[in-house]
Design a protein around this motif. Structure first.
Motif, PDB file in Angstrom:
ATOM      1  N   VAL A 268       0.869  -1.177   0.000  1.00 13.33           N
ATOM      2  CA  VAL A 268       0.000   0.000   0.000  1.00 13.33           C
ATOM      3  C   VAL A 268       0.909   1.232   0.000  1.00 13.33           C
ATOM      4  CG1 VAL A 268      -1.639   1.292   1.419  1.00 13.33           C
ATOM      5  CG2 VAL A 268      -1.835  -1.194   1.260  1.00 13.33           C
ATOM      6  N   PRO A 269       0.596   2.284  -0.800  1.00 13.92           N
ATOM      7  CA  PRO A 269       1.424   3.500  -0.761  1.00 13.92           C
ATOM      8  C   PRO A 269       1.572   4.003   0.685  1.00 13.92           C
ATOM      9  CG  PRO A 269      -0.170   3.632  -2.529  1.00 13.92           C
ATOM     10  CD  PRO A 269      -0.509   2.390  -1.753  1.00 13.92           C
ATOM     11  N   GLY A 270       2.820   4.260   1.081  1.00 19.23           N
ATOM     12  CA  GLY A 270       3.131   4.601   2.472  1.00 19.23           C
ATOM     13  C   GLY A 270       2.321   5.773   3.009  1.00 19.23           C
ATOM     14  N   ILE A 271       2.025   6.735   2.152  1.00 21.42           N
ATOM     15  CA  ILE A 271       1.337   7.950   2.603  1.00 21.42           C
ATOM     16  C   ILE A 271      -0.033   7.634   3.220  1.00 21.42           C
ATOM     17  CG2 ILE A 271      -0.099   8.922   0.754  1.00 21.42           C
ATOM     18  CD1 ILE A 271       1.957  11.274   0.811  1.00 21.42           C
ATOM     19  N   LEU A 272      -0.676   6.563   2.720  1.00 18.28           N
ATOM     20  CA  LEU A 272      -2.007   6.217   3.225  1.00 18.28           C
ATOM     21  C   LEU A 272      -1.937   5.643   4.649  1.00 18.28           C
ATOM     22  CD1 LEU A 272      -3.610   4.635   0.007  1.00 18.28           C
ATOM     23  CD2 LEU A 272      -3.932   6.935   0.932  1.00 18.28           C
ATOM     24  N   LEU A 273      -0.726   5.271   5.074  1.00 17.57           N
ATOM     25  CA  LEU A 273      -0.562   4.731   6.431  1.00 17.57           C
ATOM     26  C   LEU A 273      -0.013   5.796   7.370  1.00 17.57           C
ATOM     27  CD1 LEU A 273       1.286   1.473   5.263  1.00 17.57           C
ATOM     28  CD2 LEU A 273      -1.153   1.739   5.658  1.00 17.57           C
ATOM     29  N   SER A 274       0.229   7.017   6.831  1.00 19.68           N
ATOM     30  CA  SER A 274       0.931   8.040   7.608  1.00 19.68           C
ATOM     31  C   SER A 274       0.036   8.686   8.671  1.00 19.68           C
ATOM     32  CB  SER A 274       1.457   9.136   6.674  1.00 19.68           C
ATOM     33  OG  SER A 274       0.350   9.868   6.144  1.00 19.68           O
ATOM     34  N   GLY A 275      -1.272   8.653   8.468  1.00 19.77           N
ATOM     35  CA  GLY A 275      -2.178   9.330   9.402  1.00 19.77           C
ATOM     36  C   GLY A 275      -2.224  10.840   9.179  1.00 19.77           C
ATOM     37  N   ASP A 276      -1.478  11.343   8.195  1.00 17.38           N
ATOM     38  CA  ASP A 276      -1.450  12.782   7.914  1.00 17.38           C
ATOM     39  C   ASP A 276      -2.562  13.102   6.908  1.00 17.38           C
ATOM     40  OD1 ASP A 276      -0.890  15.318   6.821  1.00 17.38           O
ATOM     41  OD2 ASP A 276       1.251  15.117   7.280  1.00 17.38           O
ATOM     42  N   HIS A 277      -3.665  13.646   7.419  1.00 19.23           N
ATOM     43  CA  HIS A 277      -4.864  13.822   6.583  1.00 19.23           C
ATOM     44  C   HIS A 277      -4.635  14.751   5.394  1.00 19.23           C
ATOM     45  CE1 HIS A 277      -7.096  11.403   9.275  1.00 19.23           C
ATOM     46  NE2 HIS A 277      -6.864  12.196  10.308  1.00 19.23           N
ATOM     47  N   GLU A 278      -3.845  15.794   5.601  1.00 16.14           N
ATOM     48  CA  GLU A 278      -3.608  16.737   4.506  1.00 16.14           C
ATOM     49  C   GLU A 278      -2.789  16.073   3.391  1.00 16.14           C
ATOM     50  OE1 GLU A 278      -4.857  19.263   3.422  1.00 16.14           O
ATOM     51  OE2 GLU A 278      -3.374  20.111   2.050  1.00 16.14           O
ATOM     52  N   LYS A 279      -1.752  15.310   3.799  1.00 17.72           N
ATOM     53  CA  LYS A 279      -0.938  14.632   2.768  1.00 17.72           C
ATOM     54  C   LYS A 279      -1.794  13.602   2.015  1.00 17.72           C
ATOM     55  CE  LYS A 279       3.769  15.051   4.410  1.00 17.72           C
ATOM     56  NZ  LYS A 279       4.666  14.498   5.405  1.00 17.72           N
ATOM     57  N   ILE A 280      -2.660  12.923   2.755  1.00 14.70           N
ATOM     58  CA  ILE A 280      -3.521  11.907   2.117  1.00 14.70           C
ATOM     59  C   ILE A 280      -4.475  12.591   1.127  1.00 14.70           C
ATOM     60  CG2 ILE A 280      -5.381  10.227   2.542  1.00 14.70           C
ATOM     61  CD1 ILE A 280      -3.896   9.545   5.192  1.00 14.70           C
TER      62      ILE A 280
END
Ligand SMILES: C[S@@+](CC[C@H](N)C(=O)[O-])C[C@H]1O[C@@H](n2cnc3c(N)ncnc32)[C@H](O)[C@@H]1O
Length: 250
Positions: free
Chosen positions: A191-203
């Motif tokens: 899964v693309p790492g950004i989706l696991l980051s918890g950072d809503h703006e980046k997502i």
């Protein structure tokens, strides 16, 4: 919303109307779908609904009489009833049309069979002709199911808290971004790492970028009509530069 579907084959709709989102919407009383058997309005002991075409040629044509009588049996909602003929010759059914129809209280869908329907049904009692694509089906029933499904899911309350339809493809003129669920790694695909980051703006920015990327790659025609923000335009410019670079190999 009420939908009356005129068909020679009402049994084809049974499981479609019982299952999933539409089935629940019917049980909750948000949507009322009635099946009208055209055959019941045919005359004579054999209840004949079709006949040979004037002028000769192959196939049979659905008679106007039973369809007119079936239509006349349906109670109308003043100013709100729209009579729709499913035909490959109609206007292409799309998401804006689904929204337009979802605002009506009452739709009547007429399903053709055989070579089609006596032209006097079209000229005498049809408000709109819809096609679900440039191919020919054996009957209008599948087309009626497509229209009924796409329209009723836009009726307020039908999707409930389950999900919003506003991010779906075509809603803002773009294709939707890709989705992932567990497991995190499946057959070596992560899964693309950004989706696991918890950072809503980046997502949010990642999803918007992927939505624009997909639309650019698969349906650039949609971009010409989509309402794009300044941020969208910047993202698109970057995506176009990336794609130009990969084409020249630099
Ligand atoms: C075999 S088709 C008749 C096609 C007709 N002879 C023609 O060439 O336009 C029988 C019925 O299927 C339905 N149908 C077929 N293709 C369709 C499509 N692409 N969209 C909507 N309805 C369709 C229509 O109700 C039509 O009357």
């Amino acid at each position: 919303m009420r939908l009356d579907i005129l068909t020679l084959f009402p049994d084809l709709f049974a499981s479609f109307l019982e299952e999933s989102i539409l089935g629940r919407a019917i049980k909750k009383g948000l949507v009322d779908i009635r099946l009208i058997s055209i055959r019941e309005f045919a005359k004579g002991p054999h209840k004949v609904t079709d006949d040979r075409p004037f002028g000769g040629g192959d196939g049979m044509v659905m008679k106007a009489g039973p369809i007119y009588r079936a239509l006349e049996s349906v109670e109308r909602e003043r100013d709100q009833t729209l009579v729709i003929l499913l035909t490959p010759q109609g206007r292409g059914f799309d998401q804006p049309t689904a929204w337009e129809l979802s605002k009506r209280e009452h739709l009547i869908l007429i399903c053709g069979r055989y070579e089609g329907i006596d032209e006097r049904v079209r000229t005498g009692c049809v408000d709109m002709e819809l096609s679900i694509g440039d191919y020919v089906l054996s009957g209008g029933e599948l087309a009626a199911m497509v229209v009924a499904d796409a329209v009723t899911r836009l009726v307020p309350g039908v999707l409930g808290g389950e999900r919003s339809n506003l991010e779906d493809s075509f809603e803002d003129g773009l294709l939707e971004y890709p989705h992932y669920t567990r497991p995190r790694v499946f057959r070596d695909q992560e899964v693309p790492g950004i989706l696991l980051s918890g950072d809503h703006e980046k997502i949010r920015v990642w999803r918007r970028t992927e939505s624009l990327r997909r639309t650019l790659e698969r349906r650039p025609d949609l971009l010409r009509r989509a309402k794009l923000s300044e941020e969208d335009k910047r993202i698109l410019e970057r995506l176009e530069q990336e794609s130009a670079k990969s084409e020249t190999g630099s």
